[in-house]
Design an enzyme around this catalytic site. Structure first.
Site, mmCIF file in Angstrom:
data_model
loop_
_atom_site.group_PDB
_atom_site.id
_atom_site.type_symbol
_atom_site.label_atom_id
_atom_site.label_comp_id
_atom_site.label_asym_id
_atom_site.label_seq_id
_atom_site.Cartn_x
_atom_site.Cartn_y
_atom_site.Cartn_z
ATOM 1 N N GLU A 1 40.387 34.150 35.557
ATOM 2 C CA GLU A 1 38.997 34.032 36.018
ATOM 3 C C GLU A 1 38.933 33.738 37.523
ATOM 4 O O GLU A 1 38.160 34.365 38.254
ATOM 5 C CB GLU A 1 38.266 32.905 35.270
ATOM 6 N N ASN B 1 37.554 36.303 40.385
ATOM 7 C CA ASN B 1 36.444 35.929 41.274
ATOM 8 C C ASN B 1 36.761 36.287 42.721
ATOM 9 O O ASN B 1 35.929 36.856 43.427
ATOM 10 C CB ASN B 1 36.163 34.425 41.187
ATOM 11 N N ARG C 1 29.787 42.155 35.153
ATOM 12 C CA ARG C 1 30.309 40.795 35.063
ATOM 13 C C ARG C 1 29.461 39.992 34.082
ATOM 14 O O ARG C 1 28.268 40.216 33.968
ATOM 15 C CB ARG C 1 30.295 40.102 36.440
#
Lengths: 146, 107
Positions: A48, A52, A106
């Site tokens: 994650e 990002n 997303r």
């Protein structure tokens, strides 16, 4: 709490490196003898954080990402994911579940998953300067002989 | 990751194999949307039996599939979910709108 081991890696913000980063971190974490579930949590959180940086920090450019990890003698691990990209305008909003600036590609669940899979999550960011995500997780010590 | 499919008795089954992250998601979404457009199925099953890893990019794939199926009034199910993807799906709360069935014998 004393540091017993550390590593640092640096790579370009190419999406192919997401798998590399989480797998490398899982391999390093293996020294703390985690369960498969704890290993899965670490892999997910790293995935994650790195995603990002790749998606949001460097949307149209290729930039540098570093991942540092430290192991401590209380059987805990600290992971620091850093980029020098565009930064986060409003961190509170970015951390809220379902919030995303990435459209329907997303889910907006990245920070929520990092928070729930790790014990501690700290996000520092300056618009135009970059973002540093620091995560900590304690690996339960299991009785030997298993 | 690799993606495969089967269309039988009005059910389109999508087989997700490997690791579903942001890197793999684009390809998976394009494949699923193409299959939906071809068959216009009343029901779709995302079979995660061979999916060893998934992060929040996978949730976006599930939600995109859900939205596309809603447009054609179809149903979505997620089946044979392993432990790690299961934890991600749980954290996302996606089960409020989509039926998720865990893998009976988890690897």
């Amino acid at each position: 709490m004393t540091e017993i081991n550390s590593i640092k890696m640096e790579f370009l913000s190419r999406s192919a490196n997401e798998g590399f980063a989480r797998t490398a971190m899982a391999c390093f974490a293996a020294q703390l003898d985690p369960t498969l579930e704890e290993l899965g949590d670490i892999k997910t959180a790293v995935s994650e954080a790195v995603t990002n940086s790749i998606v949001h920090a460097y949307p149209d450019t290729l930039g540098k990402i570093t991942v540092r990890a430290r192991l401590f003698d209380d059987n805990s691990m600290e992971i620091v994911v850093r980029d020098w990209g565009c930064g986060i305008e409003d961190i509170v909003r970015a951390r809220a579940p379902m919030f995303t600036t990435g459209g329907d590609d997303r889910s907006g669940m990245g920070f929520t998953i990092m928070e729930s899979f790790m014990d501690k999550l700290q996000v520092r960011s300056k618009p135009g300067r970059g973002t540093t995500v620091t995560m900590r997780k304690r690996i339960l010590v299991r009785k030997s002989g298993k | 990751m690799t993606v495969g499919s089967m269309f039988e008795n009005g059910v389109l089954t999508i087989y997700l194999d490997g690791e579903l992250d942001h890197h793999a998601a684009k390809k998976a979404v394009a494949y699923i949307e193409e299959k939906i457009d071809t068959h216009l199925p009343p029901e779709i099953v995302l079979d995660m039996k061979s999916l060893s890893f998934m992060d929040s990019s996978g949730i976006a794939v599930v939600l995109k599939t859900y939205r596309r199926m809603k447009e054609i009034s179809g149903k979505v199910r997620v089946e044979n979910v392993n432990k790690q993807p299961r934890r991600v799906l749980d954290a996302s709360g996606v089960e409020r709108i989509i039926k998720v069935i865990a893998l009976t014998k988890e690897a």
